[in-house]
Design an enzyme around this catalytic site. Structure first.
Site, mmCIF file in Angstrom:
data_model
loop_
_atom_site.group_PDB
_atom_site.id
_atom_site.type_symbol
_atom_site.label_atom_id
_atom_site.label_comp_id
_atom_site.label_asym_id
_atom_site.label_seq_id
_atom_site.Cartn_x
_atom_site.Cartn_y
_atom_site.Cartn_z
ATOM 1 N N CYS A 42 -2.102 8.926 -28.050
ATOM 2 C CA CYS A 42 -1.486 7.716 -27.493
ATOM 3 C C CYS A 42 0.020 7.950 -27.425
ATOM 4 O O CYS A 42 0.613 8.362 -28.424
ATOM 5 C CB CYS A 42 -1.797 6.519 -28.384
ATOM 6 S SG CYS A 42 -1.087 4.978 -27.782
ATOM 7 N N HIS A 77 -9.433 2.816 -23.924
ATOM 8 C CA HIS A 77 -8.210 2.950 -24.730
ATOM 9 C C HIS A 77 -7.100 2.056 -24.158
ATOM 10 O O HIS A 77 -6.459 1.295 -24.895
ATOM 11 C CB HIS A 77 -7.780 4.426 -24.746
ATOM 12 C CG HIS A 77 -6.493 4.674 -25.472
ATOM 13 N ND1 HIS A 77 -6.429 5.379 -26.648
ATOM 14 C CD2 HIS A 77 -5.204 4.312 -25.189
ATOM 15 C CE1 HIS A 77 -5.166 5.435 -27.062
ATOM 16 N NE2 HIS A 77 -4.407 4.803 -26.183
ATOM 17 N N GLU A 78 -6.880 2.146 -22.841
ATOM 18 C CA GLU A 78 -5.789 1.365 -22.226
ATOM 19 C C GLU A 78 -6.109 -0.123 -22.269
ATOM 20 O O GLU A 78 -5.220 -0.950 -22.493
ATOM 21 C CB GLU A 78 -5.533 1.809 -20.783
ATOM 22 C CG GLU A 78 -5.156 3.276 -20.600
ATOM 23 C CD GLU A 78 -4.048 3.762 -21.523
ATOM 24 O OE1 GLU A 78 -3.224 2.942 -21.980
ATOM 25 O OE2 GLU A 78 -4.019 4.973 -21.801
ATOM 26 N N HIS A 110 -5.044 -1.746 -25.410
ATOM 27 C CA HIS A 110 -3.604 -2.059 -25.496
ATOM 28 C C HIS A 110 -3.316 -3.482 -25.005
ATOM 29 O O HIS A 110 -2.395 -4.138 -25.501
ATOM 30 C CB HIS A 110 -2.788 -1.084 -24.635
ATOM 31 C CG HIS A 110 -2.458 0.206 -25.311
ATOM 32 N ND1 HIS A 110 -1.719 0.279 -26.466
ATOM 33 C CD2 HIS A 110 -2.748 1.494 -24.974
ATOM 34 C CE1 HIS A 110 -1.567 1.548 -26.823
ATOM 35 N NE2 HIS A 110 -2.192 2.309 -25.936
HETATM 36 ZN ZN LIG Z 1 -2.381 4.325 -26.071
#
Ligand SMILES: [Zn+2]
Length: 176
Positions: A99, A141-142, A145
């Site tokens: 990340c 993953h994004e 966020h």
């Molecule tokens: Zn990330």
């Protein structure tokens, strides 16, 4: 608008981001800023809060899987706005993830195998895609966020404890 990366310890990475309602010039600038950051830092993707903007926007920088099984970079990063993910196959698979906001840390993270993602493009038009394996992992993953979730939240307490010294160093180095 800032193109500076936000690092672990910055409260913006723990914010639940807001839906995009205005598809005007500011959004287009934000998307360009995100693409610019991925051009200067190697990454499969980046989300708006990582450049200090708490909006539900991310870009990914690949469009296919290479022979060695990893995402292939593309010259045309793809933007996902107000994404909604549905898990189609909840079989979990483990792989290390990096990340940009947590540099030097690569925890092994379990992700579901197959997903459906509905999102809007830069003009607000809705589209739907289905992805599996490495095509899906960076999207998950994004998307995390946008909800203030980091990959290090998805590992065991023991593994997280092992990462603590590295996380403390990142926090200290990038104190806001
Ligand atoms: Zn990330």
């Amino acid at each position: 608008m800032s193109k500076e990366l936000c690092y672990y310890g910055n409260p913006i990475l723990r914010t639940r981001c807001k839906e995009v309602t205005d598809f005007g010039g500011e959004l287009k600038q934000l998307v360009q800023d995100l693409i610019d950051v991925t051009n200067t830092h190697s990454s499969y993707g980046i989300a708006a809060p990582q450049v200090g903007v708490p909006l539900r926007v991310f870009v990914v920088t690949y469009d296919s899987i290479s022979d060695d099984g990893y995402p292939n970079g593309t010259a045309n990063p793809k933007v996902y706005i107000n994404p909604k993910i549905t898990v189609l196959d909840d079989k979990l698979w483990l792989h290390s993830e990096g990340c940009l906001s947590v540099p030097g840390v690569y925890p092994e993270v379990e992700r579901p195998w197959k997903i459906r993602i509905e999102a809007q493009d830069i003009d607000g038009k809705t589209f739907v895609e289905e992805h599996e394996g490495w095509m899906a992992r960076p999207l998950l993953h994004e998307n995390d966020h946008l909800n203030g979730v980091l990959h290090i939240d998805r590992i065991s307490k023991r593994e997280r404890k092992e990462l603590d010294p590295a996380l403390k160093r990142i926090k200290k180095k990038h104190r806001q």
